[in-house]
Design a protein around this motif. Sequence first.
Motif, PDB file in Angstrom:
ATOM      1  N   GLU A 196      28.253  32.714  26.269  1.00  0.00           N
ATOM      2  CA  GLU A 196      29.367  33.647  26.490  1.00  0.00           C
ATOM      3  C   GLU A 196      28.948  34.816  27.375  1.00  0.00           C
ATOM      4  O   GLU A 196      29.754  35.333  28.157  1.00  0.00           O
ATOM      5  CB  GLU A 196      29.891  34.158  25.148  1.00  0.00           C
ATOM      6  CG  GLU A 196      30.629  33.088  24.345  1.00  0.00           C
ATOM      7  CD  GLU A 196      30.972  33.556  22.940  1.00  0.00           C
ATOM      8  OE1 GLU A 196      30.634  34.705  22.604  1.00  0.00           O
ATOM      9  OE2 GLU A 196      31.571  32.765  22.185  1.00  0.00           O
ATOM     10  N   ARG A 197      27.682  35.239  27.279  1.00  0.00           N
ATOM     11  CA  ARG A 197      27.209  36.349  28.096  1.00  0.00           C
ATOM     12  C   ARG A 197      27.155  35.996  29.580  1.00  0.00           C
ATOM     13  O   ARG A 197      27.180  36.873  30.441  1.00  0.00           O
ATOM     14  CB  ARG A 197      25.825  36.786  27.622  1.00  0.00           C
ATOM     15  CG  ARG A 197      25.824  37.460  26.263  1.00  0.00           C
ATOM     16  CD  ARG A 197      24.414  37.765  25.794  1.00  0.00           C
ATOM     17  NE  ARG A 197      24.412  38.278  24.434  1.00  0.00           N
ATOM     18  CZ  ARG A 197      23.330  38.378  23.668  1.00  0.00           C
ATOM     19  NH1 ARG A 197      22.146  37.998  24.157  1.00  0.00           N
ATOM     20  NH2 ARG A 197      23.420  38.842  22.434  1.00  0.00           N
ATOM     21  N   VAL A 198      27.053  34.706  29.857  1.00  0.00           N
ATOM     22  CA  VAL A 198      27.017  34.261  31.253  1.00  0.00           C
ATOM     23  C   VAL A 198      28.422  33.999  31.784  1.00  0.00           C
ATOM     24  O   VAL A 198      28.627  33.888  32.988  1.00  0.00           O
ATOM     25  CB  VAL A 198      26.174  32.957  31.378  1.00  0.00           C
ATOM     26  CG1 VAL A 198      26.014  32.537  32.828  1.00  0.00           C
ATOM     27  CG2 VAL A 198      24.809  33.128  30.748  1.00  0.00           C
ATOM     28  N   SER A 199      29.385  33.947  30.866  1.00  0.00           N
ATOM     29  CA  SER A 199      30.729  33.477  31.223  1.00  0.00           C
ATOM     30  C   SER A 199      31.696  34.633  31.403  1.00  0.00           C
ATOM     31  O   SER A 199      32.362  35.060  30.448  1.00  0.00           O
ATOM     32  CB  SER A 199      31.249  32.515  30.142  1.00  0.00           C
ATOM     33  OG  SER A 199      30.333  31.456  29.954  1.00  0.00           O
ATOM     34  N   SER A 200      31.814  35.133  32.630  1.00  0.00           N
ATOM     35  CA  SER A 200      32.790  36.194  32.915  1.00  0.00           C
ATOM     36  C   SER A 200      34.190  35.606  32.933  1.00  0.00           C
ATOM     37  O   SER A 200      34.394  34.476  33.422  1.00  0.00           O
ATOM     38  CB  SER A 200      32.495  36.827  34.277  1.00  0.00           C
ATOM     39  OG  SER A 200      31.197  37.365  34.306  1.00  0.00           O
ATOM     40  N   PRO A 201      35.188  36.345  32.392  1.00  0.00           N
ATOM     41  CA  PRO A 201      36.567  35.836  32.394  1.00  0.00           C
ATOM     42  C   PRO A 201      37.029  35.460  33.805  1.00  0.00           C
ATOM     43  O   PRO A 201      36.892  36.240  34.745  1.00  0.00           O
ATOM     44  CB  PRO A 201      37.370  37.026  31.849  1.00  0.00           C
ATOM     45  CG  PRO A 201      36.379  37.777  31.006  1.00  0.00           C
ATOM     46  CD  PRO A 201      35.073  37.648  31.722  1.00  0.00           C
ATOM     47  N   GLY A 202      37.536  34.241  33.919  1.00  0.00           N
ATOM     48  CA  GLY A 202      38.033  33.790  35.207  1.00  0.00           C
ATOM     49  C   GLY A 202      36.960  33.480  36.228  1.00  0.00           C
ATOM     50  O   GLY A 202      37.275  33.238  37.399  1.00  0.00           O
ATOM     51  N   GLY A 203      35.697  33.466  35.808  1.00  0.00           N
ATOM     52  CA  GLY A 203      34.599  33.292  36.749  1.00  0.00           C
ATOM     53  C   GLY A 203      34.162  31.847  36.941  1.00  0.00           C
ATOM     54  O   GLY A 203      34.759  30.899  36.418  1.00  0.00           O
ATOM     55  N   THR A 204      33.056  31.701  37.677  1.00  0.00           N
ATOM     56  CA  THR A 204      32.563  30.360  38.023  1.00  0.00           C
ATOM     57  C   THR A 204      32.050  29.606  36.807  1.00  0.00           C
ATOM     58  O   THR A 204      32.278  28.397  36.670  1.00  0.00           O
ATOM     59  CB  THR A 204      31.432  30.479  39.054  1.00  0.00           C
ATOM     60  OG1 THR A 204      30.365  31.274  38.509  1.00  0.00           O
ATOM     61  CG2 THR A 204      31.928  31.115  40.347  1.00  0.00           C
ATOM     62  N   THR A 205      31.355  30.313  35.905  1.00  0.00           N
ATOM     63  CA  THR A 205      30.769  29.621  34.751  1.00  0.00           C
ATOM     64  C   THR A 205      31.847  29.089  33.820  1.00  0.00           C
ATOM     65  O   THR A 205      31.744  27.956  33.308  1.00  0.00           O
ATOM     66  CB  THR A 205      29.833  30.567  33.979  1.00  0.00           C
ATOM     67  OG1 THR A 205      28.852  31.085  34.873  1.00  0.00           O
ATOM     68  CG2 THR A 205      29.138  29.831  32.845  1.00  0.00           C
ATOM     69  N   VAL A 206      32.889  29.888  33.591  1.00  0.00           N
ATOM     70  CA  VAL A 206      33.996  29.431  32.748  1.00  0.00           C
ATOM     71  C   VAL A 206      34.621  28.179  33.339  1.00  0.00           C
ATOM     72  O   VAL A 206      34.937  27.210  32.621  1.00  0.00           O
ATOM     73  CB  VAL A 206      35.050  30.550  32.594  1.00  0.00           C
ATOM     74  CG1 VAL A 206      36.320  30.000  31.980  1.00  0.00           C
ATOM     75  CG2 VAL A 206      34.498  31.672  31.731  1.00  0.00           C
TER      76      VAL A 206
END
Length: 274
Positions: free
Chosen positions: A232-242
Amino acid sequence: MGTQDTGARPAVAVLGGGVMGGTLVAALRTGGWPGDRVTVADQDAGRAEALAQQHDVRTAGNRDAVAAADVVLLAVKPDVVPAALADIAPVLRAGTLVVSVAAGVPLRTYEDALPAGTPVVRVMPNTPALVGKGASAIAPGRAAGEEHLALVERMLAATGLVERVAEKHLDAVTALSGSGPAYVFYVIDALAEAGVLLGLPRDLASRLAVATVEGSAAMVAQTGDHPAVLRERVSSPGGTTVAGVAALDAHAVRAGLVAGVRAAAERSRELGAG
């Protein structure tokens, strides 16, 4: 056993000079066992001699090695175990600890074939033990006590993590950490291939994939945080990781890994049942 104090180094016979036998010999030497306290035996005398020279240990035939040993490490293939036990049982000294890394062979097989009261410990290692980053589980037989488990932990210390489990959990251990390196290699290969498809040179994509998996595992180990929290710490809302994780979920990658581990556990149970 009179060799169980903290300073003593019991005489160890390693039966089997293959990959795992060699790994165990190397671990013993790294762990402080003198070369004259380790003897390796193999049906291929040339292989045993090569291993003995590589690690400066002794070599002998199965029976001679076992007759002089305080600990016998069985590193033979599972289908060879019954014949190996029949061969060594007559020369096994009372109180000698027998440790086996043969996958799927239950403790009762050893206890039925060896003299009554022989302490036996099963070990489920994995291949990263070759580089000191292994994960092994050990399970005691009826005659194995705390001192035997502690000794096995000492012998395996240089191979990586060592955990104690009940034998009933060894099929799950086999499926998770025993077969697990293959799953991780699968993931590394897939990550690298994705990089190549996106235009990266193959050697660069491979180095990045390996470093990413290695670093991510180190973060989990060192922070103690749950992998989901770190994700979750790597996953910004609306970002590439998500977006990437959503695609993995859509392709049932998580469910596929769980199914793979369950299939391996079932196969381990089948092999153990004969």
